[in-house]
Design a protein around this motif. Structure first.
Motif, PDB file in Angstrom:
ATOM      1  N   LEU A 236       0.828  -1.203   0.000  1.00 48.96           N
ATOM      2  CA  LEU A 236       0.000   0.000   0.000  1.00 48.96           C
ATOM      3  C   LEU A 236       0.861   1.252   0.000  1.00 48.96           C
ATOM      4  N   PHE A 237       1.937   1.226   0.785  1.00 47.77           N
ATOM      5  CA  PHE A 237       2.820   2.382   0.852  1.00 47.77           C
ATOM      6  C   PHE A 237       3.490   2.647  -0.494  1.00 47.77           C
ATOM      7  N   ASN A 238       3.961   1.578  -1.125  1.00 46.77           N
ATOM      8  CA  ASN A 238       4.635   1.759  -2.407  1.00 46.77           C
ATOM      9  C   ASN A 238       3.681   2.186  -3.514  1.00 46.77           C
ATOM     10  N   GLU A 239       2.413   1.814  -3.397  1.00 44.47           N
ATOM     11  CA  GLU A 239       1.417   2.219  -4.389  1.00 44.47           C
ATOM     12  C   GLU A 239       0.956   3.656  -4.172  1.00 44.47           C
ATOM     13  N   ASP A 240       0.856   4.074  -2.894  1.00 46.13           N
ATOM     14  CA  ASP A 240       0.294   5.394  -2.598  1.00 46.13           C
ATOM     15  C   ASP A 240       0.940   5.990  -1.350  1.00 46.13           C
ATOM     16  N   PRO A 241       2.177   6.458  -1.454  1.00 50.31           N
ATOM     17  CA  PRO A 241       2.866   7.014  -0.280  1.00 50.31           C
ATOM     18  C   PRO A 241       2.185   8.253   0.291  1.00 50.31           C
ATOM     19  N   GLU A 242       1.422   8.976  -0.524  1.00 48.38           N
ATOM     20  CA  GLU A 242       0.750  10.184  -0.064  1.00 48.38           C
ATOM     21  C   GLU A 242      -0.257   9.875   1.038  1.00 48.38           C
ATOM     22  N   THR A 243      -0.868   8.694   0.982  1.00 52.11           N
ATOM     23  CA  THR A 243      -1.820   8.295   2.019  1.00 52.11           C
ATOM     24  C   THR A 243      -1.133   8.238   3.376  1.00 52.11           C
ATOM     25  N   PHE A 244       0.098   7.751   3.402  1.00 52.58           N
ATOM     26  CA  PHE A 244       0.830   7.629   4.659  1.00 52.58           C
ATOM     27  C   PHE A 244       1.333   8.989   5.135  1.00 52.58           C
ATOM     28  N   LEU A 245       1.661   9.866   4.208  1.00 54.94           N
ATOM     29  CA  LEU A 245       2.042  11.215   4.602  1.00 54.94           C
ATOM     30  C   LEU A 245       0.892  11.908   5.316  1.00 54.94           C
ATOM     31  N   GLU A 246      -0.308  11.720   4.779  1.00 58.28           N
ATOM     32  CA  GLU A 246      -1.493  12.320   5.400  1.00 58.28           C
ATOM     33  C   GLU A 246      -1.800  11.645   6.732  1.00 58.28           C
TER      34      GLU A 246
ATOM     35  N   HIS B 106      11.848   3.165   6.399  1.00 55.29           N
ATOM     36  CA  HIS B 106      10.799   2.707   7.317  1.00 55.29           C
ATOM     37  C   HIS B 106      10.095   3.875   8.005  1.00 55.29           C
ATOM     38  N   GLN B 107      10.439   5.098   7.625  1.00 58.68           N
ATOM     39  CA  GLN B 107       9.888   6.261   8.315  1.00 58.68           C
ATOM     40  C   GLN B 107       8.381   6.424   8.106  1.00 58.68           C
ATOM     41  N   PHE B 108       7.821   5.764   7.108  1.00 59.06           N
ATOM     42  CA  PHE B 108       6.372   5.833   6.904  1.00 59.06           C
ATOM     43  C   PHE B 108       5.616   5.183   8.066  1.00 59.06           C
ATOM     44  N   ALA B 109       6.327   4.405   8.898  1.00 62.35           N
ATOM     45  CA  ALA B 109       5.704   3.757  10.051  1.00 62.35           C
ATOM     46  C   ALA B 109       5.804   4.612  11.308  1.00 62.35           C
ATOM     47  N   LEU B 110       6.302   5.850  11.167  1.00 61.19           N
ATOM     48  CA  LEU B 110       6.466   6.758  12.300  1.00 61.19           C
ATOM     49  C   LEU B 110       5.435   7.879  12.204  1.00 61.19           C
ATOM     50  N   SER B 111       4.667   8.066  13.267  1.00 54.24           N
ATOM     51  CA  SER B 111       3.603   9.074  13.247  1.00 54.24           C
ATOM     52  C   SER B 111       4.119  10.450  13.643  1.00 54.24           C
ATOM     53  N   GLU B 112       3.267  11.425  13.461  1.00 52.83           N
ATOM     54  CA  GLU B 112       3.613  12.811  13.782  1.00 52.83           C
ATOM     55  C   GLU B 112       3.931  12.989  15.253  1.00 52.83           C
ATOM     56  N   ASP B 113       3.289  12.192  16.118  1.00 53.85           N
ATOM     57  CA  ASP B 113       3.528  12.319  17.551  1.00 53.85           C
ATOM     58  C   ASP B 113       4.597  11.355  18.053  1.00 53.85           C
ATOM     59  N   GLY B 114       5.411  10.842  17.122  1.00 52.30           N
ATOM     60  CA  GLY B 114       6.582  10.066  17.510  1.00 52.30           C
ATOM     61  C   GLY B 114       6.324   8.622  17.881  1.00 52.30           C
TER      62      GLY B 114
END
Length: 282
Positions: A13-23, A135-143
């Protein structure tokens, strides 16, 4: 041939649509629903229960009542244990990230044996949070670092691993616990039932089994989220007198994963069969 009916993994899912994880990562990772911890997910089903929530909710009613009674009889102990665990986990994170470790004096006895065990990691990929750039896509805004998993019925869960690294040249998942009493891999069959030693060993055994379930859940989540298959696992238990290290083979981890998937099914079956009463119609 690709199974087109199979849902994509989180990694896919991340590789198909990284923007979703950014949001997704612009929002806090943790959400409280009905007093229970959940995490935001990239799935259309919305937030999912945490590994610990699923384990606690599927415990037997007898065990739930025992825990509730124990908490009433020992006010403040649960909170103190959580504070201690947070402190030692923070020290563990600093150590693995090669930062200066500042151990609070009141918890120094829980840290004594930790450096020797943590020093066995040849490489660290995750210490509470992901350390690798990809792996940073697995890290949230609140750490909050987390991994997502789903079973074949697409029933999700989310967990936050303590350590992922290389030890003994094997990709290793490790979970850190603090405890005033030791854990035990074995049922206390050699002790007189009901005696203090039997009760202590039984408690350590139950905690060990619970942690194995967590490792099974995290290992599946790591595979689906980070596209890595854990080769072995470990449970590190910090006590005032000793630091225990339980090694979990890949074969045992497979058993833990099978048990975990049964617990997930039980949890969602409970939700599906839950009857909600409308008070206006009573």
């Amino acid at each position: 041939m690709v199974d087109t009916d199979k849902s994509p993994t989180v990694y896919e899912l991340f590789n198909e649509d990284p923007e979703t994880f950014l949001e997704l990562n612009t929002r806090p990772a943790r959400v409280t629903i009905n007093g229970k911890r959940h995490y935001e997910t990239p799935f259309q089903t919305g937030p999912a229960a945490s590994v610990t929530t699923i384990i606690s909710e599927t415990a037997s009613e007898a065990n739930k009542k025992k825990l509730e009674m124990w908490a009433k009889q020992n006010p403040g102990v649960k909170e103190a244990a959580a504070e201690r665990g947070t402190a030692i986990h923070s020290c563990m994170e600093m150590f693995l990230k090669k930062e200066d470790v500042n151990v609070p004096q009141e918890y120094s006895e829980f840290w004594t044996g930790m450096p020797e065990i943590l020093g066995q990691f040849q490489e660290v990929l995750w210490a509470e949070t992901p350390l690798k750039d990809d792996h940073q896509f697995a890290l949230s805004e609140d750490g909050i670092g987390r991994v997502w998993g789903r079973d074949e019925e697409e029933r999700p869960w989310v967990g936050s691993p303590d350590i992922i690294g290389v030890a003994g040249n094997k990709l290793t998942l490790a979970d850190l616990k603090t405890s005033v009493k030791p854990y035990s891999r074995w049922w206390p069959k050699d002790l007189e039932k009901g005696c203090p030693e039997w009760r202590a060993r039984l408690g350590g055994y139950m905690k060990f089994q619970k942690c194995c379930l967590q490792l099974g859940a995290y290992a599946l989540g790591i595979e689906q989220t980070l596209n890595m298959k854990v080769q072995q696992a470990a449970i590190i238990v910090s006590t005032p007198e000793d630091t225990q290290l339980f090694k979990i083979s890949r074969r045992h981890l497979d058993i833990c994963q099978e048990k975990w998937l049964k617990v997930v099914a039980e949890y969602y079956n409970q939700i599906d069969n839950c009857i909600v009463y409308d008070s206006d119609n009573i």
